[in-house]
Design an enzyme around this catalytic site. Structure first.
Site, mmCIF file in Angstrom:
data_model
loop_
_atom_site.group_PDB
_atom_site.id
_atom_site.type_symbol
_atom_site.label_atom_id
_atom_site.label_comp_id
_atom_site.label_asym_id
_atom_site.label_seq_id
_atom_site.Cartn_x
_atom_site.Cartn_y
_atom_site.Cartn_z
ATOM 1 C CB SER A 105 -22.224 2.878 115.455
ATOM 2 O OG SER A 105 -21.819 3.119 114.130
ATOM 3 C CG ASP A 148 -27.927 -0.260 110.813
ATOM 4 O OD1 ASP A 148 -27.586 0.631 110.014
ATOM 5 O OD2 ASP A 148 -27.264 -0.559 111.824
ATOM 6 C CG HIS A 167 -26.568 2.976 112.469
ATOM 7 N ND1 HIS A 167 -26.022 1.715 112.594
ATOM 8 C CD2 HIS A 167 -25.603 3.839 112.887
ATOM 9 C CE1 HIS A 167 -24.787 1.802 113.053
ATOM 10 N NE2 HIS A 167 -24.510 3.076 113.249
#
Length: 776
Positions: free
Chosen positions: A624, A719, A753
């Site tokens: 991320s 995601d 994610h």
């Protein structure tokens, strides 16, 4: 390894793929690590006769073949004899197969168990009384959808004081059925003629938004109450329209139901983005604390509203809890996140006198809340309290007397349990400062259970009993924590290879001096290293995501696993991380790609200077925003690193708001790229050319032409936070270069994610070990 599915795994030992030869030993060790239990929730209730407490723990263990978490319960008695002996005798574990929600009553006598429904039912509600089932109810889908127990909208269930009602959170029922098209008309008796024409179809109806990542396709959460006398389930009436409702709690007399309300079209949010934005890990979504009277009155008002807002002066209010005497209502607020736009910030603690607040239900005005613990801007030293950082208060946070509550917070790079005096606002750290992270597990009548976690220890249990004379203002010296060995969690119970590996793991926290302004805010690095092999080793640096989160000095299986393979791991808490004061958080927006990158490099240098990192053999791994920083580091400093691993990385911010697959958090793009003031002016669904240029300038893709190290990407196809196209564009830019570095990609088709399904976790970290083994 071009692609992988997370849906199946062999029942026996996992085998590395052909492209990762020689990893059999690493795979066997990772499988052994994956077998260790993890501590989830805990509940405590008064023991029979009032002597001590009965503690129930929920533990989990990865089930790799089933690609799921196996959850189970164990119970033990806690009293003076147990504290003196320093040991517990837990009950045999009981697996919670198919259990979606487990909610004991405060007395511990009754328990609500929720399981998934089938056929025409959405859920099965079971109410147990000690050792027998009182009732099993199958809730029809027409009443509500799936039950929420996500740790945000749904945080368990709320028992009324007399245990006759249970409030819980579930998906709102589906809207009225749409018309049926193409079918023959019904006859006079309302029935269709058999075989008259093919079956018709129903229209789709109006599209409904959801709350983004991990909430795809879910209906809005709302409130339901199970009456344990009539055994009827009813939807709570009079709630705000076009809103999500959750986190219910009953008033002390059972005459009102309090809850948290998230308006779908909040004035605070809709000016820039009229759509519903992602809520997972996003505490800057406006919410209020509201209440409806009980029993439900006839709704005479034209709009049918009965709910009363108790926190109109705040843009954020959640996690309501009542003191034992019922006189005080306490709750948390993320007002700092609301006002600045960052997704997580320093939390404030507030209180309301319930007698005054209850008058609002009779038509009066809700009184203003009192701030008990305010924002800490910039603590003077690492020893000073940095503010509150947590997502919820404990279910039962109060010590007897009701003037002191306990909660778990982040304290720089550690977690700690603190006591807050509601009268003075005084904060006391009540768990030891011993290099470990401490978390509150459960408490009842002054009996407190906490967990201690280190990189070398998943968790250890400790207990304390605060006497009557110490309950009003407990000091750290008054807490005599006693170890409570849990057989499943003792080092001796682990596989031999894991025991040997854990015994060799140590952690050091390094203070890091920022090299760019502002230089007066906190920045630390947590270095995981070997006890038996001191000195520099091949090094992996890993910046956390967020960016407003942190790495704590506690057990995180994948990183401890990497240390056991011969690497030192440097966890980077750059400026902007939580736990260091609000000044640190607010110093980063507008400076991403610059200050956070500088802090990562400064932290690596601090580890080198401390003799804990080999500067010639360094890999960088991040997910991320950590992947964003990984891309920046290998692009801005191409000669400093040997290889990189990027997990669902942010590579080009402009694609998150102006691409084919938009992020569920477009507001993040403006806040972090432009800074708070500019973001308030600019944020909107249609970025300007200047916005797009700014997004490009602060993104790793700007430096893609300078990347020379081997790159490994791990992506989740589902995601919604950082859609996969973001990384794919960056990968394409790498591969079209004539001098392209080696680039590998794994796509997990069913992952979002976090990439945290057990099989996904296993495969990605085994591949990570293979990748760094090749290059450092």
């Amino acid at each position: 390894m071009a692609s992988s599915s997370s849906s199946a795994a062999p029942a026996g030992p996992a085998k590395p793929r052909e492209e990762a030869p020689g990893m059999e030993k690493e795979a066997a060790l990772l499988e052994a690590f994956a077998s260790l239990p993890a501590l989830g929730k805990g509940w405590a209730a008064p023991a029979a006769g009032g002597h001590g407490a009965r503690v129930t723990l929920q533990l989990s263990q990865r089930n790799l073949p089933a690609n799921s978490q196996r959850k189970y319960l164990t119970t033990f008695q806690l009293n003076e004899a147990v504290l003196e002996a320093g040991e517990v005798e837990p009950s045999p574990p009981v697996e919670q197969s198919g259990v979606l929600l487990y909610a004991p009553s405060p007395s511990g006598r009754r328990t609500l168990v929720v399981r998934g429904g089938s056929g025409e039912s959405s859920a099965v509600l079971e109410v147990w009384d000690r050792c027998r089932l009182l009732k099993e109810l199958h809730v029809p889908k027409a009443l509500h959808g799936a039950v929420y127990n996500d740790g945000w909208f749904g945080m368990g269930a709320a028992w009324s004081p007399d245990k006759t009602r249970i409030a819980y959170v579930a998906e709102a029922p589906p809207p009225a059925r749409t018309p049926e098209w193409g079918a023959p008309p019904a006859g006079p008796d309302g029935k269709k003629a058999e075989g008259a024409a093919p079956k018709g179809w129903r229209g789709q109806g109006e599209w409904s938004e959801d709350w983004g990542e991990l909430n795809t396709g879910k209906k809005p959460p709302t409130l339901f109450v199970l009456d344990t006398e009539s055994w009827a389930v009813q939807r709570v009436q009079g709630l705000p329209e076009d809103a999500s409702c959750g986190q219910p709690v009953w008033a002390p007399e059972g005459d009102a139901l309090l809850f948290v309300c998230w308006e779908h079209q909040s004035e605070l949010a809709s000016a820039s983005f009229p759509q519903r934005l992602g809520v997972v890990f996003c505490f800057n979504r406006p919410c209020s604390l509201q209440a409806v009277p009980w029993p439900q009155p006839a709704l005479a008002a034209a709009d049918g509203k009965a709910a009363v807002c108790l926190t109109s002066s705040l843009g954020s209010a959640f996690s309501p809890r009542f003191s034992p005497d019922g006189r005080t209502l306490v709750f948390l607020s993320q007002q700092n996140a609301i006002s600045t736009g960052v997704h997580s910030a320093t939390v404030t603690l507030h209180s309301l006198a319930w007698g005054d607040a209850a008058a609002a239900l009779a038509g009066g005005m809700a009184p203003p809340s009192r701030t008990v613990v305010d924002t800490v801007w910039n603590p003077a030293s690492p020893d000073d309290f940095p503010g509150i950082y947590c997502g919820a208060l404990p279910e039962q946070p109060f010590l007897p007397g009701g003037h002191t509550l306990l909660l778990t917070t982040q304290w720089r790079s550690l977690a700690a349990v603190i006591a807050v005096d509601l009268r003075s606002g005084q904060v006391t750290r009540v768990t030891p400062v011993n290099g470990a992270s401490w978390s509150l597990v459960a408490m009842s009548n002054g009996w407190v259970v906490a967990s201690e976690s280190r990189p070398s220890q998943p968790f250890g249990l400790f207990a304390a009993h605060i006497s009557e004379s110490e309950q009003s203002a407990p000091t750290a010296a008054a807490w005599g924590w006693s170890a409570l060995p849990l057989p499943d969690a003792e080092l001796a119970a682990y596989p031999a290879a894991v025991r040997e590996a854990l015994a060799d793991v140590a952690a050091s926290v390094l203070q890091v001096a920022p090299t760019t302004p502002p230089t007066n805010v906190g920045c630390e690095a947590v270095v995981l290293h070997s006890r038996s092999a001191p000195g520099p080793r091949p090094t992996i640096i890993t910046p956390h995501g967020g960016p407003h989160s942190a790495y704590l000095a506690q057990y995180f299986m994948p990183l401890t696993y990497l240390v056991s393979l011969g690497y030192n791991v440097v966890l980077l808490n750059y400026r902007g991380s939580t736990g260091f004061g609000e000044a640190s958080i607010q110093s980063l927006p507008g400076s991403i790609g610059t200050n956070d990158v500088a802090d990562c490099l400064a932290s690596l240098q601090a580890a080198v200077d401390a003799g804990l990192a080999d500067p010639e053999r360094v890999a960088v791994v991040g997910g991320s925003h950590g992947g964003f920083l990984t891309g920046h580091l290998v692009g801005q400093q191409p000669d400093r690193f040997k290889c990189a691993i990027l997990r669902n990385p942010v590579c080009d911010i402009s694609l998150m708001i102006h691409g084919k697959q938009l992020s569920d958090i477009p507001d993040w793009c403006y806040a972090e790229a432009w800074g708070v003031e500019e973001a308030h002016k600019r944020a909107g669904a249609r970025p300007s050319h200047e916005d797009l240029q700014r997004f490009w300038d602060v993104s790793p893709i700007k430096h893609v032409g300078q990347v020379r190290v081997p790159m490994f990407f791990m992506l989740g196809a589902k995601d919604r936070r950082v859609p996969m196209d973001d990384a794919k564009q960056y990968i394409n830019a790498l591969r079209r270069r004539p001098d392209a570095p080696e680039t590998r990609v794994i796509v997990f088709p069913e992952d979002s994610h976090a990439l945290d399904k057990p099989q996904t976790e296993f495969e990605q970290w085994l591949n990570a070990a293979w990748w760094v083994k090749r290059f450092i």
